[in-house]
Motif scaffolding. Structure first.
Motif, PDB file in Angstrom:
ATOM      1  N   ARG A 112      -8.816  47.385 -17.459  1.00 57.08           N
ATOM      2  CA  ARG A 112      -7.543  47.264 -17.954  1.00 57.08           C
ATOM      3  C   ARG A 112      -7.398  46.390 -19.322  1.00 57.08           C
ATOM      4  O   ARG A 112      -6.699  46.670 -20.319  1.00 57.08           O
ATOM      5  CB  ARG A 112      -6.491  46.821 -17.034  1.00 57.08           C
ATOM      6  CG  ARG A 112      -5.082  46.241 -17.508  1.00 57.08           C
ATOM      7  CD  ARG A 112      -3.922  47.644 -17.537  1.00 57.08           C
ATOM      8  NE  ARG A 112      -3.931  48.457 -16.542  1.00 57.08           N
ATOM      9  CZ  ARG A 112      -2.929  48.295 -15.527  1.00 57.08           C
ATOM     10  NH1 ARG A 112      -2.084  47.372 -15.621  1.00 57.08           N
ATOM     11  NH2 ARG A 112      -3.118  49.056 -14.438  1.00 57.08           N
ATOM     12  N   ALA A 113      -8.227  45.327 -19.165  1.00 57.61           N
ATOM     13  CA  ALA A 113      -8.258  44.327 -20.330  1.00 57.61           C
ATOM     14  C   ALA A 113      -8.925  44.721 -21.618  1.00 57.61           C
ATOM     15  O   ALA A 113      -8.894  44.223 -22.574  1.00 57.61           O
ATOM     16  CB  ALA A 113      -8.791  43.122 -19.973  1.00 57.61           C
ATOM     17  N   GLY A 114     -10.036  45.986 -21.485  1.00 55.97           N
ATOM     18  CA  GLY A 114     -10.643  46.620 -22.622  1.00 55.97           C
ATOM     19  C   GLY A 114     -11.858  45.461 -22.824  1.00 55.97           C
ATOM     20  O   GLY A 114     -12.007  45.258 -24.127  1.00 55.97           O
ATOM     21  N   VAL A 115     -12.557  44.713 -21.985  1.00 57.03           N
ATOM     22  CA  VAL A 115     -13.260  43.737 -22.318  1.00 57.03           C
ATOM     23  C   VAL A 115     -14.776  44.082 -21.605  1.00 57.03           C
ATOM     24  O   VAL A 115     -14.533  44.969 -20.762  1.00 57.03           O
ATOM     25  CB  VAL A 115     -12.813  42.260 -21.892  1.00 57.03           C
ATOM     26  CG1 VAL A 115     -11.563  42.049 -22.636  1.00 57.03           C
ATOM     27  CG2 VAL A 115     -12.704  42.091 -20.323  1.00 57.03           C
ATOM     28  N   ALA A 116     -15.815  43.328 -21.935  1.00 54.93           N
ATOM     29  CA  ALA A 116     -17.052  43.468 -21.348  1.00 54.93           C
ATOM     30  C   ALA A 116     -16.805  42.538 -19.851  1.00 54.93           C
ATOM     31  O   ALA A 116     -16.205  41.598 -19.906  1.00 54.93           O
ATOM     32  CB  ALA A 116     -18.095  43.089 -21.938  1.00 54.93           C
ATOM     33  N   LEU A 117     -17.681  43.158 -18.822  1.00 57.40           N
ATOM     34  CA  LEU A 117     -17.605  42.398 -17.567  1.00 57.40           C
ATOM     35  C   LEU A 117     -17.995  41.071 -17.705  1.00 57.40           C
ATOM     36  O   LEU A 117     -17.506  39.907 -17.209  1.00 57.40           O
ATOM     37  CB  LEU A 117     -18.657  42.945 -16.467  1.00 57.40           C
ATOM     38  CG  LEU A 117     -18.707  42.570 -15.148  1.00 57.40           C
ATOM     39  CD1 LEU A 117     -17.449  42.209 -14.445  1.00 57.40           C
ATOM     40  CD2 LEU A 117     -19.869  43.269 -14.439  1.00 57.40           C
ATOM     41  N   GLY A 118     -18.951  40.689 -18.778  1.00 58.48           N
ATOM     42  CA  GLY A 118     -19.414  39.046 -18.983  1.00 58.48           C
ATOM     43  C   GLY A 118     -18.438  38.225 -19.430  1.00 58.48           C
ATOM     44  O   GLY A 118     -18.570  37.051 -19.250  1.00 58.48           O
ATOM     45  N   SER A 119     -17.280  38.809 -20.093  1.00 55.73           N
ATOM     46  CA  SER A 119     -16.110  38.123 -20.576  1.00 55.73           C
ATOM     47  C   SER A 119     -15.313  37.561 -19.250  1.00 55.73           C
ATOM     48  O   SER A 119     -15.085  36.321 -19.641  1.00 55.73           O
ATOM     49  CB  SER A 119     -15.300  39.008 -21.330  1.00 55.73           C
ATOM     50  OG  SER A 119     -15.664  39.380 -22.378  1.00 55.73           O
ATOM     51  N   VAL A 120     -15.336  38.118 -18.062  1.00 60.32           N
ATOM     52  CA  VAL A 120     -14.660  37.672 -16.788  1.00 60.32           C
ATOM     53  C   VAL A 120     -15.575  36.324 -16.583  1.00 60.32           C
ATOM     54  O   VAL A 120     -14.873  35.146 -16.233  1.00 60.32           O
ATOM     55  CB  VAL A 120     -14.520  38.631 -15.825  1.00 60.32           C
ATOM     56  CG1 VAL A 120     -14.060  38.095 -14.559  1.00 60.32           C
ATOM     57  CG2 VAL A 120     -13.470  39.544 -16.458  1.00 60.32           C
ATOM     58  N   TYR A 121     -16.844  36.733 -16.311  1.00 56.73           N
ATOM     59  CA  TYR A 121     -17.702  35.556 -15.956  1.00 56.73           C
ATOM     60  C   TYR A 121     -17.814  34.431 -16.980  1.00 56.73           C
ATOM     61  O   TYR A 121     -17.880  33.178 -16.414  1.00 56.73           O
ATOM     62  CB  TYR A 121     -18.947  36.247 -15.564  1.00 56.73           C
ATOM     63  CG  TYR A 121     -18.952  36.908 -14.436  1.00 56.73           C
ATOM     64  CD1 TYR A 121     -18.971  36.385 -13.113  1.00 56.73           C
ATOM     65  CD2 TYR A 121     -18.647  38.164 -14.390  1.00 56.73           C
ATOM     66  CE1 TYR A 121     -18.719  37.110 -12.078  1.00 56.73           C
ATOM     67  CE2 TYR A 121     -18.415  39.064 -13.303  1.00 56.73           C
ATOM     68  CZ  TYR A 121     -18.514  38.480 -12.314  1.00 56.73           C
ATOM     69  OH  TYR A 121     -18.448  39.302 -10.990  1.00 56.73           O
TER      70      TYR A 121
ATOM     71  N   PHE B 265     -14.127  32.664 -16.692  1.00 58.91           N
ATOM     72  CA  PHE B 265     -13.697  32.324 -15.311  1.00 58.91           C
ATOM     73  C   PHE B 265     -14.823  32.112 -14.282  1.00 58.91           C
ATOM     74  O   PHE B 265     -14.249  31.526 -13.267  1.00 58.91           O
ATOM     75  CB  PHE B 265     -12.574  33.373 -15.042  1.00 58.91           C
ATOM     76  CG  PHE B 265     -11.568  33.674 -16.111  1.00 58.91           C
ATOM     77  CD1 PHE B 265     -10.552  32.702 -15.938  1.00 58.91           C
ATOM     78  CD2 PHE B 265     -11.516  34.793 -16.731  1.00 58.91           C
ATOM     79  CE1 PHE B 265      -9.437  32.913 -16.972  1.00 58.91           C
ATOM     80  CE2 PHE B 265     -10.560  35.218 -17.526  1.00 58.91           C
ATOM     81  CZ  PHE B 265      -9.481  33.980 -17.868  1.00 58.91           C
ATOM     82  N   GLY B 266     -15.791  32.236 -14.594  1.00 54.45           N
ATOM     83  CA  GLY B 266     -17.122  32.105 -13.614  1.00 54.45           C
ATOM     84  C   GLY B 266     -16.950  32.997 -12.537  1.00 54.45           C
ATOM     85  O   GLY B 266     -17.912  33.211 -11.610  1.00 54.45           O
ATOM     86  N   GLY B 267     -15.997  34.075 -12.538  1.00 59.52           N
ATOM     87  CA  GLY B 267     -16.054  35.082 -11.373  1.00 59.52           C
ATOM     88  C   GLY B 267     -14.698  35.365 -11.014  1.00 59.52           C
ATOM     89  O   GLY B 267     -13.724  34.776 -11.554  1.00 59.52           O
ATOM     90  N   LYS B 268     -14.533  36.128 -10.011  1.00 60.37           N
ATOM     91  CA  LYS B 268     -13.193  36.490  -9.548  1.00 60.37           C
ATOM     92  C   LYS B 268     -12.355  35.408  -8.911  1.00 60.37           C
ATOM     93  O   LYS B 268     -11.187  35.099  -9.413  1.00 60.37           O
ATOM     94  CB  LYS B 268     -13.100  37.667  -8.572  1.00 60.37           C
ATOM     95  CG  LYS B 268     -11.948  38.131  -8.107  1.00 60.37           C
ATOM     96  CD  LYS B 268     -11.892  39.333  -7.206  1.00 60.37           C
ATOM     97  CE  LYS B 268     -10.374  39.535  -6.631  1.00 60.37           C
ATOM     98  NZ  LYS B 268     -10.253  40.725  -5.562  1.00 60.37           N
ATOM     99  N   ASP B 269     -13.154  34.682  -8.224  1.00 58.02           N
ATOM    100  CA  ASP B 269     -12.354  33.329  -7.772  1.00 58.02           C
ATOM    101  C   ASP B 269     -11.530  32.627  -8.737  1.00 58.02           C
ATOM    102  O   ASP B 269     -10.511  32.302  -8.860  1.00 58.02           O
ATOM    103  CB  ASP B 269     -13.266  32.278  -6.865  1.00 58.02           C
ATOM    104  CG  ASP B 269     -13.689  32.865  -5.546  1.00 58.02           C
ATOM    105  OD1 ASP B 269     -13.108  34.204  -5.212  1.00 58.02           O
ATOM    106  OD2 ASP B 269     -14.428  32.468  -4.921  1.00 58.02           O
ATOM    107  N   GLY B 270     -12.347  32.350  -9.879  1.00 59.72           N
ATOM    108  CA  GLY B 270     -11.654  31.459 -10.993  1.00 59.72           C
ATOM    109  C   GLY B 270     -10.688  32.375 -11.724  1.00 59.72           C
ATOM    110  O   GLY B 270      -9.775  31.540 -12.229  1.00 59.72           O
ATOM    111  N   LEU B 271     -10.980  33.760 -11.815  1.00 53.49           N
ATOM    112  CA  LEU B 271      -9.731  34.413 -12.497  1.00 53.49           C
ATOM    113  C   LEU B 271      -8.561  34.484 -11.705  1.00 53.49           C
ATOM    114  O   LEU B 271      -7.464  34.152 -12.084  1.00 53.49           O
ATOM    115  CB  LEU B 271     -10.489  36.002 -12.496  1.00 53.49           C
ATOM    116  CG  LEU B 271      -9.357  36.751 -13.152  1.00 53.49           C
ATOM    117  CD1 LEU B 271      -8.793  36.286 -14.556  1.00 53.49           C
ATOM    118  CD2 LEU B 271      -9.853  38.279 -13.104  1.00 53.49           C
TER     119      LEU B 271
END
Length: 189
Positions: free
Chosen positions: A33-42, A45-51
């Motif tokens: 949805r965001a149109g970003v690379a998976l690494g951008s989340v990590y 935010f460090g992962g889903k919990d941080g997000l």
């Protein structure tokens, strides 16, 4: 001005976590949805919990800013307390609200030790603390704050069940006016 990857991720997370649920939304859906690379989340935010924690913090920050702006325009303690409903009505004009309270959803969907649970609890504690502060000058401050909080939470549930905000929120506000008047021994306006 284009949004940063962090902002795009938070916007996508808000849409998906609120609309589809935190527990059922994977990081891949947010990334798509965001149109970003998976690494951008990590990286951000460090992962889903941080997000999830950042998502609930962002909603809390936006809500508090809106409510404070609306409350600042209120002239009396009664109007300041009722501003929670005025702010909610404005919120619903600008945000999706058909899933009720995102903070309550977080409390229901996340395990007790999840870092976002503390964010959601703090949000609800702030609601009570701020209603109590805004009620200063009214008869039965603590009771008024408790009663208004119950009406506020109830209207969020009614919206989750399909009641239109433009009908449910003014009705809850009117009930809160009656509660405040009853505590002070006057009649509701």
């Amino acid at each position: 001005m284009s949004l940063t990857a962090r902002e795009r991720i938070l916007t996508a997370a808000d849409e998906l976590f609120y609309g589809d649920g935190i527990a059922t939304t994977g990081v891949d859906a947010v990334v798509d949805r965001a149109g970003v690379a998976l690494g951008s989340v990590y990286n951000n935010f460090g992962g889903k919990d941080g997000l999830v924690e950042a998502y609930l913090r962002r909603r809390d920050h936006l809500w508090r800013a809106l409510w404070e702006r609306v409350a600042a325009d209120a002239a009396t303690p009664r109007e300041r307390v009722l501003s929670v409903f005025d702010a909610l009505l404005e919120w619903c004009r600008d945000q999706a609200a058909d899933q009720g309270c995102a903070q309550v959803a977080g409390l229901l969907q996340l395990p007790a030790g999840h870092p976002a649970v503390a964010v959601a609890r703090t949000h609800k504690e702030h609601l009570m603390r701020r209603l109590t502060e805004l009620a200063a000058g009214l008869t039965g401050v603590r009771e008024v704050a408790e009663d208004v909080a119950i009406l506020y939470e109830g209207v969020l549930v009614r919206m989750l069940l399909g009641s239109p905000p433009e009908e449910a929120i003014p009705r809850a506000r009117k009930m809160a006016e009656t509660v405040i008047a009853a505590r002070s021994g006057t009649s509701a306006p």
